[in-house]
Design an enzyme around this catalytic site. Sequence first.
Site, PDB file in Angstrom:
ATOM      1  N   GLU A  17      -8.086   3.602 -18.243  1.00  0.00           N
ATOM      2  CA  GLU A  17      -7.601   4.404 -17.105  1.00  0.00           C
ATOM      3  C   GLU A  17      -6.748   5.545 -17.654  1.00  0.00           C
ATOM      4  O   GLU A  17      -5.907   5.334 -18.542  1.00  0.00           O
ATOM      5  CB  GLU A  17      -6.745   3.551 -16.158  1.00  0.00           C
ATOM      6  N   ALA A  51      -2.303   9.575  -3.950  1.00  0.00           N
ATOM      7  CA  ALA A  51      -2.524   9.291  -2.525  1.00  0.00           C
ATOM      8  C   ALA A  51      -2.105  10.501  -1.710  1.00  0.00           C
ATOM      9  O   ALA A  51      -1.073  11.117  -1.962  1.00  0.00           O
ATOM     10  CB  ALA A  51      -1.731   8.061  -2.109  1.00  0.00           C
ATOM     11  N   TYR A 145      -5.596  -8.085  -6.758  1.00  0.00           N
ATOM     12  CA  TYR A 145      -4.214  -8.374  -7.142  1.00  0.00           C
ATOM     13  C   TYR A 145      -4.035  -9.854  -7.486  1.00  0.00           C
ATOM     14  O   TYR A 145      -3.890 -10.686  -6.580  1.00  0.00           O
ATOM     15  CB  TYR A 145      -3.272  -7.967  -5.985  1.00  0.00           C
ATOM     16  N   GLN A 212       8.883   1.611 -19.536  1.00  0.00           N
ATOM     17  CA  GLN A 212       7.712   1.290 -18.703  1.00  0.00           C
ATOM     18  C   GLN A 212       8.002   0.170 -17.711  1.00  0.00           C
ATOM     19  O   GLN A 212       7.346   0.060 -16.684  1.00  0.00           O
ATOM     20  CB  GLN A 212       6.557   0.817 -19.592  1.00  0.00           C
TER      21      GLN A 212
HETATM   22  P1  FAD Z   1      -6.450  -2.508   0.576  1.00  0.00           P
HETATM   23  O1  FAD Z   1      -7.587  -3.233  -0.037  1.00  0.00           O
HETATM   24  O2  FAD Z   1      -6.708  -1.750   1.832  1.00  0.00           O
HETATM   25  O3  FAD Z   1      -5.288  -3.576   0.837  1.00  0.00           O
HETATM   26  C1  FAD Z   1      -3.975  -3.151   1.224  1.00  0.00           C
HETATM   27  C2  FAD Z   1      -3.307  -4.280   1.992  1.00  0.00           C
HETATM   28  O4  FAD Z   1      -3.940  -4.426   3.284  1.00  0.00           O
HETATM   29  C3  FAD Z   1      -3.407  -5.646   1.324  1.00  0.00           C
HETATM   30  O5  FAD Z   1      -2.219  -6.345   1.574  1.00  0.00           O
HETATM   31  C4  FAD Z   1      -4.583  -6.302   2.033  1.00  0.00           C
HETATM   32  O6  FAD Z   1      -4.526  -7.717   1.997  1.00  0.00           O
HETATM   33  C5  FAD Z   1      -4.409  -5.760   3.443  1.00  0.00           C
HETATM   34  N1  FAD Z   1      -5.683  -5.672   4.176  1.00  0.00           N
HETATM   35  C6  FAD Z   1      -6.859  -5.198   3.728  1.00  0.00           C
HETATM   36  N2  FAD Z   1      -7.803  -5.253   4.684  1.00  0.00           N
HETATM   37  C7  FAD Z   1      -7.205  -5.755   5.788  1.00  0.00           C
HETATM   38  C8  FAD Z   1      -7.641  -6.047   7.121  1.00  0.00           C
HETATM   39  N3  FAD Z   1      -8.905  -5.815   7.499  1.00  0.00           N
HETATM   40  N4  FAD Z   1      -6.741  -6.567   8.002  1.00  0.00           N
HETATM   41  C9  FAD Z   1      -5.443  -6.794   7.626  1.00  0.00           C
HETATM   42  N5  FAD Z   1      -4.982  -6.540   6.377  1.00  0.00           N
HETATM   43  C10 FAD Z   1      -5.837  -6.022   5.479  1.00  0.00           C
HETATM   44  N6  FAD Z   1      -2.950   4.144  -6.008  1.00  0.00           N
HETATM   45  C11 FAD Z   1      -3.063   5.504  -5.982  1.00  0.00           C
HETATM   46  O7  FAD Z   1      -2.391   6.160  -5.169  1.00  0.00           O
HETATM   47  N7  FAD Z   1      -3.925   6.171  -6.827  1.00  0.00           N
HETATM   48  C12 FAD Z   1      -4.702   5.512  -7.720  1.00  0.00           C
HETATM   49  O8  FAD Z   1      -5.464   6.136  -8.467  1.00  0.00           O
HETATM   50  C13 FAD Z   1      -4.606   4.076  -7.786  1.00  0.00           C
HETATM   51  N8  FAD Z   1      -5.364   3.354  -8.652  1.00  0.00           N
HETATM   52  C14 FAD Z   1      -5.301   1.984  -8.633  1.00  0.00           C
HETATM   53  C15 FAD Z   1      -6.135   1.248  -9.492  1.00  0.00           C
HETATM   54  C16 FAD Z   1      -6.088  -0.149  -9.502  1.00  0.00           C
HETATM   55  C17 FAD Z   1      -7.009  -0.915 -10.417  1.00  0.00           C
HETATM   56  C18 FAD Z   1      -5.161  -0.832  -8.661  1.00  0.00           C
HETATM   57  C19 FAD Z   1      -5.078  -2.351  -8.695  1.00  0.00           C
HETATM   58  C20 FAD Z   1      -4.335  -0.122  -7.805  1.00  0.00           C
HETATM   59  C21 FAD Z   1      -4.391   1.296  -7.771  1.00  0.00           C
HETATM   60  N9  FAD Z   1      -3.594   2.050  -6.903  1.00  0.00           N
HETATM   61  C22 FAD Z   1      -3.697   3.423  -6.887  1.00  0.00           C
HETATM   62  C23 FAD Z   1      -2.604   1.395  -6.043  1.00  0.00           C
HETATM   63  C24 FAD Z   1      -3.170   1.030  -4.654  1.00  0.00           C
HETATM   64  O9  FAD Z   1      -3.524   2.199  -3.958  1.00  0.00           O
HETATM   65  C25 FAD Z   1      -2.085   0.255  -3.897  1.00  0.00           C
HETATM   66  O10 FAD Z   1      -1.862  -0.983  -4.502  1.00  0.00           O
HETATM   67  C26 FAD Z   1      -2.264   0.121  -2.389  1.00  0.00           C
HETATM   68  O11 FAD Z   1      -1.052  -0.418  -1.845  1.00  0.00           O
HETATM   69  C27 FAD Z   1      -3.382  -0.819  -1.964  1.00  0.00           C
HETATM   70  O12 FAD Z   1      -4.605  -0.282  -2.197  1.00  0.00           O
HETATM   71  P2  FAD Z   1      -5.936  -1.174  -1.977  1.00  0.00           P
HETATM   72  O13 FAD Z   1      -7.066  -0.275  -2.206  1.00  0.00           O
HETATM   73  O14 FAD Z   1      -5.859  -2.413  -2.768  1.00  0.00           O
HETATM   74  O15 FAD Z   1      -5.756  -1.492  -0.412  1.00  0.00           O
END
Ligand code: FAD
Length: 291
Positions: A17, A51, A145, A212
């Site tokens: 990454e 974001a 996660y 970090q």
């Molecule tokens: P989601 O999958 O939407 O989940 C978010 C929360 O909502 C979780 O608690 C989930 O359980 C809950 N949820 C999901 N669906 C539902 C539903 N239908 N009903 C009720 N609750 C629900 N952030 C950035 O800004 N830029 C990046 O480039 C970036 N890269 C990342 C790369 C990786 C590998 C990881 C692990 C994280 C990255 N992040 C990045 C951080 C990420 O955007 C955050 O952790 C964010 O808070 C959650 O994103 P998600 O896509 O996992 O969300």
Amino acid sequence: MNIRDMYKTKKHLFSFEIFPPKVATAFEKVSGVVDELTILSPDFISVTYGAGGSVKDNRTVELCKIVKNSNRSEPMAHLTCVGSSRQEISELLDQLEAIGVTNVLALRGDKNPNVTKEGDFRYASQLTEYIKTVKPHFNVMGACYPAGHCESASQKDDIINLKRKVDAGASGLITQMFFDNEEFYRFRDLAQVAGIEVPIEVGIMPITNSRQIERVISLSSATMPARLSKLLSRYGQNDKAMFDAGVAYATEQIIELLSADVDGVHLYTMNNPLVAKKISDGIGGLLGETR
Ligand code: FAD
């Protein structure tokens, strides 16, 4: 190449990454980072996305183009949907397709207090579904996660939501960083029981300096094992010693994970090719297996 197909032939993928520069003028330096990283032959390089980022000034697309033009690795663009409209996402997908990038990590993104506009998407699963509808030939992956997402009431709920993301079209998952492999194994078992069968690549962040740690703690709910805490308190004030200790810890962590048949290792490089090279040298012999 479609990353989904890579998992079918290789036993473990190895990927990096990187993040785009904060100012456009720093692209030259990041191009140098891409040069040094692609020499290590990663299966793909993912590029993070701010974001609420702007479609017009999109450094993620720009950096993906640099990776693509290297002809030595496949780029995967992160794409967050918080605060975005369908129209904006669609424009971004067109921009990516125009430069030959069809692998995307679909994310919700963290809510930014400076971005107040309501978007068309609430969760990453909705973004995944949308991408698969408008660009069915795109390969979409998602985040997961091992310690549970910080907003989830329980890990059980989080895994139910993760299954929704996979059902919406995510062909593979990349984990948030973790430092205790047992945490990952427990999560992998729960995911399997929930019927999640797509490849899960482990996200590993080598801790090579004490600064970090704050970032790591703000980003993840990962457990800090006593062994890593000891290294930090013993070597945290000595940059060279901490670098060597952090690389050694991450290398051992990865070797153990590979022996437990993880689908791939995704290294959070923090744009530091030296860290990636040291780890790559330490595990190179373990990566050649085919399925
Ligand atoms: P989601 O999958 O939407 O989940 C978010 C929360 O909502 C979780 O608690 C989930 O359980 C809950 N949820 C999901 N669906 C539902 C539903 N239908 N009903 C009720 N609750 C629900 N952030 C950035 O800004 N830029 C990046 O480039 C970036 N890269 C990342 C790369 C990786 C590998 C990881 C692990 C994280 C990255 N992040 C990045 C951080 C990420 O955007 C955050 O952790 C964010 O808070 C959650 O994103 P998600 O896509 O996992 O969300």
